[in-house]
Design a protein around this motif. Structure first.
Motif, PDB file in Angstrom:
ATOM      1  N   GLY A 240       0.836  -1.191   0.000  1.00  0.00           N
ATOM      2  CA  GLY A 240       0.000   0.000   0.000  1.00  0.00           C
ATOM      3  C   GLY A 240       0.868   1.237   0.000  1.00  0.00           C
ATOM      4  O   GLY A 240       2.097   1.173  -0.080  1.00  0.00           O
ATOM      5  N   TRP A 241       0.219   2.397   0.089  1.00  0.00           N
ATOM      6  CA  TRP A 241       0.918   3.682   0.054  1.00  0.00           C
ATOM      7  C   TRP A 241       0.727   4.366   1.401  1.00  0.00           C
ATOM      8  O   TRP A 241      -0.388   4.671   1.783  1.00  0.00           O
ATOM      9  CB  TRP A 241       0.366   4.554  -1.071  1.00  0.00           C
ATOM     10  N   ASN A 242       1.834   4.530   2.113  1.00  0.00           N
ATOM     11  CA  ASN A 242       1.768   4.956   3.516  1.00  0.00           C
ATOM     12  C   ASN A 242       0.855   3.995   4.278  1.00  0.00           C
ATOM     13  O   ASN A 242       0.111   4.381   5.176  1.00  0.00           O
ATOM     14  CB  ASN A 242       1.260   6.394   3.632  1.00  0.00           C
ATOM     15  N   VAL A 243       0.948   2.737   3.913  1.00  0.00           N
ATOM     16  CA  VAL A 243      -0.004   1.727   4.386  1.00  0.00           C
ATOM     17  C   VAL A 243       0.176   1.418   5.873  1.00  0.00           C
ATOM     18  O   VAL A 243      -0.793   1.081   6.552  1.00  0.00           O
ATOM     19  CB  VAL A 243       0.114   0.443   3.527  1.00  0.00           C
ATOM     20  N   VAL A 244       1.392   1.561   6.384  1.00  0.00           N
ATOM     21  CA  VAL A 244       1.619   1.272   7.807  1.00  0.00           C
ATOM     22  C   VAL A 244       1.143   2.435   8.659  1.00  0.00           C
ATOM     23  O   VAL A 244       0.305   2.270   9.561  1.00  0.00           O
ATOM     24  CB  VAL A 244       3.110   0.979   8.081  1.00  0.00           C
ATOM     25  N   ASN A 245       1.644   3.616   8.370  1.00  0.00           N
ATOM     26  CA  ASN A 245       1.404   4.753   9.259  1.00  0.00           C
ATOM     27  C   ASN A 245       0.113   5.514   8.969  1.00  0.00           C
ATOM     28  O   ASN A 245      -0.208   6.466   9.681  1.00  0.00           O
ATOM     29  CB  ASN A 245       2.606   5.694   9.236  1.00  0.00           C
ATOM     30  N   PHE A 246      -0.619   5.094   7.949  1.00  0.00           N
ATOM     31  CA  PHE A 246      -1.979   5.614   7.784  1.00  0.00           C
ATOM     32  C   PHE A 246      -2.999   4.482   7.898  1.00  0.00           C
ATOM     33  O   PHE A 246      -3.749   4.403   8.862  1.00  0.00           O
ATOM     34  CB  PHE A 246      -2.164   6.346   6.465  1.00  0.00           C
ATOM     35  N   ASP A 247      -2.996   3.575   6.930  1.00  0.00           N
ATOM     36  CA  ASP A 247      -4.053   2.552   6.872  1.00  0.00           C
ATOM     37  C   ASP A 247      -4.058   1.670   8.120  1.00  0.00           C
ATOM     38  O   ASP A 247      -5.103   1.512   8.768  1.00  0.00           O
ATOM     39  CB  ASP A 247      -3.886   1.698   5.613  1.00  0.00           C
ATOM     40  N   PHE A 248      -2.921   1.070   8.444  1.00  0.00           N
ATOM     41  CA  PHE A 248      -2.914   0.155   9.588  1.00  0.00           C
ATOM     42  C   PHE A 248      -2.987   0.892  10.919  1.00  0.00           C
ATOM     43  O   PHE A 248      -3.582   0.392  11.873  1.00  0.00           O
ATOM     44  CB  PHE A 248      -1.698  -0.771   9.524  1.00  0.00           C
ATOM     45  N   ARG A 249      -2.404   2.074  10.983  1.00  0.00           N
ATOM     46  CA  ARG A 249      -2.548   2.879  12.206  1.00  0.00           C
ATOM     47  C   ARG A 249      -4.018   3.194  12.450  1.00  0.00           C
ATOM     48  O   ARG A 249      -4.511   3.124  13.582  1.00  0.00           O
ATOM     49  CB  ARG A 249      -1.737   4.164  12.096  1.00  0.00           C
ATOM     50  N   HIS A 268      -4.612 -17.457  12.369  1.00  0.00           N
ATOM     51  CA  HIS A 268      -5.521 -16.654  13.201  1.00  0.00           C
ATOM     52  C   HIS A 268      -4.768 -15.895  14.299  1.00  0.00           C
ATOM     53  O   HIS A 268      -5.303 -15.688  15.390  1.00  0.00           O
ATOM     54  CB  HIS A 268      -6.614 -17.531  13.827  1.00  0.00           C
ATOM     55  N   SER A 269      -3.535 -15.482  13.992  1.00  0.00           N
ATOM     56  CA  SER A 269      -2.775 -14.705  14.964  1.00  0.00           C
ATOM     57  C   SER A 269      -3.134 -13.231  14.844  1.00  0.00           C
ATOM     58  O   SER A 269      -3.485 -12.730  13.770  1.00  0.00           O
ATOM     59  CB  SER A 269      -1.273 -14.908  14.759  1.00  0.00           C
ATOM     60  N   ALA A 270      -3.051 -12.547  15.961  1.00  0.00           N
ATOM     61  CA  ALA A 270      -3.519 -11.162  16.043  1.00  0.00           C
ATOM     62  C   ALA A 270      -2.505 -10.182  15.457  1.00  0.00           C
ATOM     63  O   ALA A 270      -1.291 -10.378  15.548  1.00  0.00           O
ATOM     64  CB  ALA A 270      -3.799 -10.799  17.496  1.00  0.00           C
ATOM     65  N   MET A 271      -3.014  -9.138  14.839  1.00  0.00           N
ATOM     66  CA  MET A 271      -2.201  -8.020  14.422  1.00  0.00           C
ATOM     67  C   MET A 271      -1.776  -7.232  15.656  1.00  0.00           C
ATOM     68  O   MET A 271      -2.590  -6.999  16.557  1.00  0.00           O
ATOM     69  CB  MET A 271      -2.993  -7.119  13.479  1.00  0.00           C
ATOM     70  N   THR A 272      -0.528  -6.814  15.714  1.00  0.00           N
ATOM     71  CA  THR A 272      -0.065  -5.992  16.835  1.00  0.00           C
ATOM     72  C   THR A 272       0.574  -4.719  16.300  1.00  0.00           C
ATOM     73  O   THR A 272       1.085  -4.683  15.175  1.00  0.00           O
ATOM     74  CB  THR A 272       0.956  -6.738  17.712  1.00  0.00           C
ATOM     75  N   TRP A 273       0.532  -3.689  17.131  1.00  0.00           N
ATOM     76  CA  TRP A 273       1.069  -2.370  16.754  1.00  0.00           C
ATOM     77  C   TRP A 273       2.056  -1.913  17.817  1.00  0.00           C
ATOM     78  O   TRP A 273       1.832  -2.105  19.000  1.00  0.00           O
ATOM     79  CB  TRP A 273      -0.059  -1.353  16.616  1.00  0.00           C
ATOM     80  N   ARG A 274       3.148  -1.285  17.340  1.00  0.00           N
ATOM     81  CA  ARG A 274       4.133  -0.729  18.267  1.00  0.00           C
ATOM     82  C   ARG A 274       4.521   0.656  17.786  1.00  0.00           C
ATOM     83  O   ARG A 274       4.908   0.827  16.629  1.00  0.00           O
ATOM     84  CB  ARG A 274       5.368  -1.635  18.338  1.00  0.00           C
ATOM     85  N   ASP A 275       4.401   1.638  18.679  1.00  0.00           N
ATOM     86  CA  ASP A 275       4.803   2.997  18.328  1.00  0.00           C
ATOM     87  C   ASP A 275       6.319   3.103  18.284  1.00  0.00           C
ATOM     88  O   ASP A 275       7.031   2.426  19.031  1.00  0.00           O
ATOM     89  CB  ASP A 275       4.257   4.001  19.345  1.00  0.00           C
ATOM     90  N   ASN A 276       6.796   3.973  17.410  1.00  0.00           N
ATOM     91  CA  ASN A 276       8.228   4.263  17.319  1.00  0.00           C
ATOM     92  C   ASN A 276       8.544   5.381  18.309  1.00  0.00           C
ATOM     93  O   ASN A 276       8.132   6.517  18.121  1.00  0.00           O
ATOM     94  CB  ASN A 276       8.590   4.687  15.890  1.00  0.00           C
ATOM     95  N   LYS A 277       9.264   5.046  19.375  1.00  0.00           N
ATOM     96  CA  LYS A 277       9.531   6.024  20.427  1.00  0.00           C
ATOM     97  C   LYS A 277      10.362   7.200  19.941  1.00  0.00           C
ATOM     98  O   LYS A 277      10.194   8.323  20.415  1.00  0.00           O
ATOM     99  CB  LYS A 277      10.235   5.339  21.601  1.00  0.00           C
ATOM    100  N   GLY A 283       5.282   4.126  13.210  1.00  0.00           N
ATOM    101  CA  GLY A 283       5.002   2.949  14.020  1.00  0.00           C
ATOM    102  C   GLY A 283       5.321   1.681  13.258  1.00  0.00           C
ATOM    103  O   GLY A 283       5.767   1.725  12.092  1.00  0.00           O
ATOM    104  N   PHE A 284       5.120   0.556  13.918  1.00  0.00           N
ATOM    105  CA  PHE A 284       5.438  -0.740  13.312  1.00  0.00           C
ATOM    106  C   PHE A 284       4.239  -1.666  13.483  1.00  0.00           C
ATOM    107  O   PHE A 284       3.693  -1.786  14.574  1.00  0.00           O
ATOM    108  CB  PHE A 284       6.661  -1.363  13.985  1.00  0.00           C
ATOM    109  N   VAL A 285       3.848  -2.329  12.407  1.00  0.00           N
ATOM    110  CA  VAL A 285       2.749  -3.279  12.466  1.00  0.00           C
ATOM    111  C   VAL A 285       3.318  -4.678  12.256  1.00  0.00           C
ATOM    112  O   VAL A 285       4.224  -4.882  11.439  1.00  0.00           O
ATOM    113  CB  VAL A 285       1.665  -2.966  11.412  1.00  0.00           C
TER     114      VAL A 285
END
Length: 800
Positions: A240-249, A268-277, A283-285
């Motif tokens: 995607g385009w800016n898919v991590v920090n827009f769409d997935f965020r 069936h594992s869960a999506m997780t999100w981690r902010d970039n300090k 962030g990281f998906v």
């Protein structure tokens, strides 16, 4: 053994009948489908000086931390004997770090994650072979007690393009999915209202493909529908385009609103999100078993450069087409309008964004590039940048087998090393200038002079037998790794060129050229100013001596920059004669370096100078307000395939913050000068048209906000003033703010100062554009042909 390509990696502590232990999970793409490898019982570790072990052991025992200590046959770069602490769990490893660091005990390589160390020590980079106990589970294969080793498996990854449309407040409207034989939009709406059929035909590039719409009742149903579709389609890679920090965020935020945990990973594992300090806006998906690759980050990693990385701009630049919307700058308002009144049009727009991303990926072969980068360095497909990690992955296992552990990061970030060589230029308008380039100069220096982290340590032990570098550096003639790594990469790149394998060639080029920067970076554990300086200062020496040898042949060197030497051939010379001289000079220089290095250093020479370019006309301008020659700024004409082209380097026409008026004026003016045409009429014409308002569409500035608007306090440049005017007006009109966060600002200079183009109220300040856009460009070249911008326009300006 079976083979696969590494998609995701993870380690965690798990409960077993024997107690808690660590487990590594590696998800692979294989020809038989997705595979999950499970490796249990690998022990996290860090290194410590043996002299500190006596203090460390009781500290860990006192905290009840289970550990095993071993004295090893390894040493630090300071020649101190090294031991290692091993831990049964990842949690114990982290706890031990905190305890020992609190007591100022120095640890080594404690930041390397368990799964990464497991792969690094086995020389696994991207592809691997595996064996183990196999069983089926939820659409994939699980390999327990897996054993792995490197392989050269070439994957064919399945990709799915994803794009989300939403309100200006972040409320989801629709999600488009394209790829794997699907062109589908998940849309909130009533199927009966918009037609009984779930399909309707749209035109795209002359064909009549089908677009499926899956209607859902509300936002929660939309999220659940996405989970179902991802599970069913089962892609290896989501793009995607800016898919991590827009769409997935945004997905993460909307999930939280409804208390959902979307299982978008495999099994069936869960999506997780981690902010970039270190970067709050990033962030990281994580989707176990899948990779999310952002098109912007991927293209930047492959060194693509655009004035803007918006999807519209990049698509137009690469594909010649853009978004399906009338006004891209106000698309937020159009999207909401279409969601309320024309959902079919919104679906078409949503899906076209997916298609644009897919076509950009295909056009640039960017996924092939990322796969090859992973196979060369062990980096994850979605890793942004990663030069330091790539170097560590390649170098560390070799270092350990040679009996050393890696040092820690330098305190305070290290000292800056000298940059590349830049010669003072001789300004002028020339005919027949040759450019001679050293092929991959810094990698060549590393190969030739054996520049290497361990080689430096070994060379300092026996300097009388070593190769002298700079700033006190000495390098072992036979104990090193980096020169051989470079040699192998060089061989692979030559083969890739012969095979016309552009992604592989580019991946290797970027990797080789990153090694100097890594060694000079305080963010790299192998940083040492003697390493980087022995590369760049050797480069200075090589460039200066090369210029002396060329001038000894009777030619004038007018400029030198990092690895390029600019040679002026005086007199009338044909293109074929210029090429003969260029090739002859390159051969002479190469022979001289081979002889010099053999006689003075007893070294084989890997330096290679090439005749690169013949400028038929060439301008080296002066620094503004000075008679001194400029640096990294020039222009000239070259013959490419029988057609004369003008090349600009560092001048206004290649800079994004100059107006289109300036760029067109410079291009045409320089071409006229290079063609020995009269320039007076053209300059007068452009000035007259500007003053008459005939060039208004070309007077727009475009500049990026690097901070939030509120952060500009002391220094408030014009684009910030324009952005504040725009958002003040947006507030008055109850419209969404455009510039409260970082963004690109388009503005013009008026008689009342800077104003945004969508809220311009005053007349253009035409004198500003003449003085600040046209005059500097003209002054850069007209004096070399005996002309003056002031003299040319004085008569005109008196008429206005």
């Amino acid at each position: 053994m079976q083979q696969g390509f590494l998609l995701s990696r993870h380690s965690q502590d798990i409960d077993t009948q024997q107690g808690v232990c660590s487990q590594i999970e590696l998800w692979l793409a294989t020809t038989q489908g997705p595979v999950k490898l499970q490796i249990m019982g690998e022990k996290p570790l860090f290194f410590i000086q043996q002299i500190d072990a006596a203090q460390a052991k009781p500290l860990l025992a006192k905290q009840g931390i289970e550990f095993e200590y071993k004295s090893l046959g390894l040493k630090s770069f300071e020649q101190q004997p090294i031991g290692a602490f091993y831990f049964p769990t990842i949690s114990a490893h982290y706890k031990a770090q905190r305890v020992l660091k609190k007591h100022n005990i120095v640890l080594f390589e404690d930041d390397i994650r368990l799964e990464n160390r497991y792969l690094i020590e086995r020389f696994i980079q991207g592809s691997l072979s595996y064996i183990g106990d196999s069983q089926l589970s939820l659409g994939h294969q699980v390999i327990r007690q897996a054993k792995v080793k490197p392989s050269e498996f070439k994957p064919q990854l399945s990709t799915l393009s994803l794009d989300i449309e939403c309100s200006m407040q972040g409320e989801l409207y629709s999600i488009a999915l394209q790829g794997l034989g699907v062109r589908r939009v998940l849309m909130i709406g009533d199927a009966e209202q918009w037609g009984d059929s779930q399909e309707f035909a749209i035109k795209a590039q002359g064909a009549q493909p089908r677009l499926d719409i899956c209607w859902v009742a509300d936002e929660k149903a939309l999220l659940l529908a996405l989970e179902l579709h991802i599970t069913q389609l089962d892609p290896d890679v989501i793009i995607g385009w800016n898919v991590v920090n827009f769409d997935f965020r945004l997905l993460v935020k909307r999930m939280a609103l409804y208390g959902l945990t979307l299982k978008l990973g495999r099994g069936h594992s869960a999506m997780t999100w981690r902010d970039n300090k270190s970067a709050p806006s990033q962030g990281f998906v994580t989707l176990p078993g899948r990779v999310v690759v952002d098109g912007i980050d991927a293209l930047k990693t492959a060194t693509y450069q655009f004035d803007s990385f918006s999807l519209e701009f990049v698509a137009q630049a690469l594909l010649g087409r853009g978004k399906k919307i009338e006004d891209v700058s106000n698309r937020g308002e159009h999207i909401t309008h279409d969601f309320l009144h024309n959902k079919l049009k919104l679906a078409e727009y949503n899906l076209e964004d997916c298609q644009l991303v897919s076509d950009i990926f295909e056009h640039t072969q960017i996924l092939d590039f990322l796969i090859l980068r992973s196979q060369l360095t062990g980096l994850e497909l979605d890793r942004i940048g990663g030069s330091v990690a790539a170097f560590t992955n390649v170098y560390l296992p070799k270092l350990h087998r040679a009996g050393y552990i890696a040092p820690n990061l330098p305190k305070g970030g290290g000292l800056a090393s000298p940059g590349g060589y830049v010669m003072n230029s001789l300004p002028g308008l020339y005919k027949n200038v040759l450019v001679l380039d050293f092929k991959s100069l810094y990698p060549s220096i590393i190969r030739t002079f054996k520049i290497d982290p361990m080689g430096l340590i070994e060379g300092l032990l026996t300097p009388e037998q070593a190769i002298e570098g700079f700033k006190g550096g000495y390098f072992s003639r036979d104990k090193h790794f980096l020169p051989d790594i470079i040699s192998e990469l060089w061989r692979q790149r030559d083969q890739a060129k012969r095979d016309k394998d552009a992604p592989r060639s580019q991946a290797i080029k970027i990797l080789m050229n990153s090694f100097y920067g890594v060694l000079g970076s305080g963010g790299c554990r192998f940083y040492d100013t003697r390493l980087a300086s022995s590369i760049t200062m050797r480069g200075h020496q090589i460039m200066q001596q090369t210029a002396k040898w060329i001038e000894a042949q009777g030619y004038k060197v007018i400029y030198g920059d990092t690895d390029s030497t600019f040679v002026w051939l005086e007199g009338d010379i044909s293109p074929s004669q210029a090429a003969d001289i260029g090739n002859s000079l390159a051969d002479m220089i190469n022979q001289n370096w081979q002889q010099t290095l053999r006689d003075d250093f007893a070294l084989d020479c890997y330096l290679e100078l090439e005749f690169e370019t013949h400028f038929q006309r060439f301008l080296m301008p002066t620094i503004r307000g000075s008679e001194a020659g400029s640096k990294k700024r020039y222009a000239g004409t070259v013959n490419k395939n029988g057609k004369i082209q003008t090349v600009f380097k560092g001048l206004e026409t290649v800079r994004s913050d100059w107006t289109e008026l300036a760029k067109e004026f410079q291009t045409t003016l320089y071409e006229k000068v290079f063609n020995d045409e009269d320039v007076q009429d053209y300059v007068q014409k452009v000035v007259t048209q500007t003053l008459n308002g005939e060039r208004d569409q070309q007077l727009v500035y475009r500049k990026r906000l690097r901070q939030k608007l509120s952060d500009y306090v002391k220094n408030v440049p014009p684009h910030v003033k324009a952005a504040r005017i725009a958002d003040d007006e947006n507030t008055k009109r109850h419209l969404p703010l455009q510039y409260d966060k970082k963004a690109w600002v388009k503005y013009v200079l008026t008689t009342q100062g800077a104003q945004p183009i969508n809220y311009q109220t005053a007349n253009f300040d035409y004198q500003h554009y003449i003085d600040k856009q046209l005059k500097p460009i003209a002054d850069g070249i007209l004096p070399f042909v005996g002309q003056s911008f002031e003299r040319i326009i004085d008569r005109q300006l008196s008429l206005f």
